[in-house]
Enzyme design. Structure first.
Site, PDB file in Angstrom:
ATOM      1  N   SER A  52      -9.370   1.611   3.372  1.00  0.00           N
ATOM      2  CA  SER A  52      -8.569   2.394   2.448  1.00  0.00           C
ATOM      3  C   SER A  52      -7.510   1.582   1.697  1.00  0.00           C
ATOM      4  CB  SER A  52      -7.865   3.523   3.203  1.00  0.00           C
ATOM      5  OG  SER A  52      -6.943   2.980   4.168  1.00  0.00           O
ATOM      6  N   SER A 102      -9.876  -0.657   7.414  1.00  0.00           N
ATOM      7  CA  SER A 102      -9.186  -0.414   6.147  1.00  0.00           C
ATOM      8  C   SER A 102      -8.470  -1.611   5.561  1.00  0.00           C
ATOM      9  CB  SER A 102      -8.199   0.747   6.296  1.00  0.00           C
ATOM     10  OG  SER A 102      -8.895   1.967   6.367  1.00  0.00           O
ATOM     11  N   LYS A 147       0.851  -1.181   0.000  1.00  0.00           N
ATOM     12  CA  LYS A 147       0.000   0.000   0.000  1.00  0.00           C
ATOM     13  C   LYS A 147       0.892   1.239   0.000  1.00  0.00           C
ATOM     14  CE  LYS A 147      -3.804   1.963   2.800  1.00  0.00           C
ATOM     15  NZ  LYS A 147      -4.622   1.718   4.017  1.00  0.00           N
TER      16      LYS A 147
END
Length: 559
Positions: free
Chosen positions: A250, A274, A170
């Site tokens: 996210s 997330s 990420k």
């Protein structure tokens, strides 16, 4: 003749007015397109968060990402790719390692297989998920070096199973050689050293393949905006239904990339949902660990109270492997634990017998969700002891203030410790808000209501500490009443439904594919347990996954 089926277009530039990179004599891999038709098609979507304002990034030129490895990837023919497909696609780490040990596969071919898939789907505007936003330019050569060591007879029994496995990160996780943007234009030049967990991965031999998109600032910028959107990376899309289903966030890119088999696994981060949300939405296995089990140093923060990285994989076995490869005490992270919690690496290999399971089931979910209800019936038939209960009502007042005040302080600390002031011109939330306002159409098309809320939050230090204490107690009460009273191994939830309670309790949660709704949208079963019960949750998840193998590849990404 090379079959460049992986390329969207090969265009000869004669009078091209854009600034795209070229190879040889003006040959390009990708060109921007008008996404207004796609945006208009979603204008009436029943989910307001999917009424997009744009799909592709206004600042990221994909050629800058894909050109450096174009020559290496273009050498792979479709026939070679198809030969590798059954050895790698959807296979777990131990199976892939077996093929390498037997000489049927090399680390180089493994990396090139994933690069081929990424180029094939991400450079085609009809299939792109807008997921991969950076690639490690040295990854092919790094894989070759592992092959050379392999040929020299380096002892494989001393290697961690993650050795040689291509991993995506990420893009809020600091990684040497690639920018760490958190999806923000303000950080698009943020050149950093490796975070602690990346150093651990590299120490254990993992190959960092690249970076993936995320909901900007870990979905703590705009209110009610699309998940999976960032000004830097554009709108991430769900492979099970592009522009049909949300990606979750996210860690949107981590979920979509694993679902589409762009890497062996990916690393996400969670503050509240997330990892669980995008894992569920993309039918992959995601683990949000106990706060402190994994280091947060070198990760763009929201909250030092609640943040944690975690593994996102196609199966439970790989999840345990990736989690164990990131473990380690970090003296720079105040929450980091020195204890060596045993059994994590082997947890994915040792399923808990159903006859030994005691699982808590939330009555409201049984009554309202037919897939959850059927799953509980299946677990009971398999031999698990099921205890239905109604969680106590507990207050969650002040949750937003934890995020507001922590981020106001923690982001300032991150920027001071990691960002080069010559390259990153912001040093605080206030700076970021001002920076975004200078070009709101490009930098904040959905606004920045949450950032503005951070600035306006007047919670004092004393009030914040009281909020944290109360919420941790309330979060644990939510689960512990049933866990303790009935001596349960875990509480079963859906997706990220109870992520907020697990977040403030600082409890771990593992989500495993549970099936698909009639629409085709994925749905997952989430196991929540007490602190540092990761190994137990993984063994429970392994049993469930083995008995009920629900994950199905997204149909447009199977070849």
């Amino acid at each position: 003749m090379k079959k460049h089926v992986l390329l969207l277009v090969i265009i000869i530039l004669s009078a091209c007015k854009n600034k795209q990179e070229t190879i040889n004599e003006n040959v390009v891999l990708w060109t921007a397109y008008n996404d207004s038709t796609e945006v208009a098609a979603n204008a009436d979507h029943e989910n307001g968060r999917m009424q997009y304002k744009l799909i592709q990034s206004k600042v990221l030129d994909k050629n800058e990402v894909f050109l450096p490895l174009y020559e290496e990837t273009s050498k792979v023919t479709e026939a070679e790719y198809q030969k590798l497909l059954p050895m790698i696609l959807e296979q777990d780490i131990f199976t892939i390692r077996k093929h390498i040990k037997e000489g049927n596969l090399t680390y180089e071919k493994l990396v090139l297989f994933y690069l081929y898939r990424i180029y094939k789907y991400e450079l085609d505007n009809a299939t792109t998920l807008n997921t991969v936003i950076a690639l490690n330019e040295d990854v092919v050569e790094q894989a070759r070096e592992l092959d050379r060591l392999n040929e020299k007879g380096v002892a494989t029994q001393t290697q961690h199973p993650i050795y040689g496995m291509p991993i995506l990160l990420k893009d809020n996780i600091n990684t040497l050689g690639m920018k760490t943007t958190a999806g923000s234009i303000a950080l698009m030049n943020n050149e950093v050293d490796d975070s602690f967990i990346v150093r651990q991965l590299k120490k254990n031999g993992a190959l960092i393949l690249g970076k993936v998109n995320l909901s900007e600032w870990a979905y703590f910028l705009c209110s009610g905006c699309p998940v999976g959107y960032s000004a830097y990376g554009g709108q991430t899309l769900n492979p099970y239904g592009r522009k049909v289903f949300e990606t979750g966030g996210s860690s949107s890119g981590s979920g979509t990339a694993v679902a589409a088999n762009y890497a062996v696994a990916a690393v996400g981060t969670e503050t509240s949902g997330s990892i669980l949300s995008p894992s569920s939405q993309n039918s992959v296995v995601g683990l949000k660990p106990t706060i402190g089990l994994l280091s947060r140093s070198g990760i763009v923060p929201i909250s030092s109270t609640l943040d944690t990285p975690g593994p996102m994989t196609k199966n439970v076995k790989d999840n345990a492997i990736l989690l164990s490869a990131m473990l380690g005490y970090d003296e720079l992270d105040a929450a980091s634990v020195k204890e060596n919690y045993p059994g994590i690496l082997s947890a994915g290999l040792h399923a808990t017998p159903f006859s030994e399971m005691r699982l808590g089931v939330i009555e409201e979910l049984v009554q309202t969700d037919s897939i959850y209800k059927k799953t509980i019936e299946d677990l009971k038939e398999a031999g698990a002891t099921i205890v239905e209960f109604t969680p106590p009502e507990v207050a969650m007042n002040g949750f937003l203030s934890i995020l507001n005040i922590d981020m106001r302080n923690d982001l300032k600390s991150y920027l001071k410790q990691h960002a080069n002031p010559e390259l990153v011109k912001i040093s605080s939330i206030l700076d970021a808000v001002s920076f975004n306002n200078l070009d709101s159409l490009v930098r904040i098309p959905y606004g920045q209501a949450l950032f503005e809320g951070i600035i306006n939050d007047t919670t004092t230090t004393a009030e914040l500490e009281e909020i944290k204490s109360n919420l941790e107690k309330n979060g644990r009460t939510f689960f512990d009443n049933a866990l303790d009273k009935h001596k349960l191994d875990a509480v079963l939830s859906i997706n990220n439904y109870h992520a907020g309670y697990a977040a403030v309790a600082k409890y771990p949660a593992l989500t495993v594919p549970m099936g698909y709704k009639t629409s085709g949208e994925p749905i997952s079963l989430t196991f929540i347990g007490k602190q540092f019960s990761e190994a137990n949750l993984l063994r429970l998840g392994k049993s469930y996954e083995e008995k009920f193998p629900n994950r199905v590849l997204p149909k447009d990404y199977q070849n």
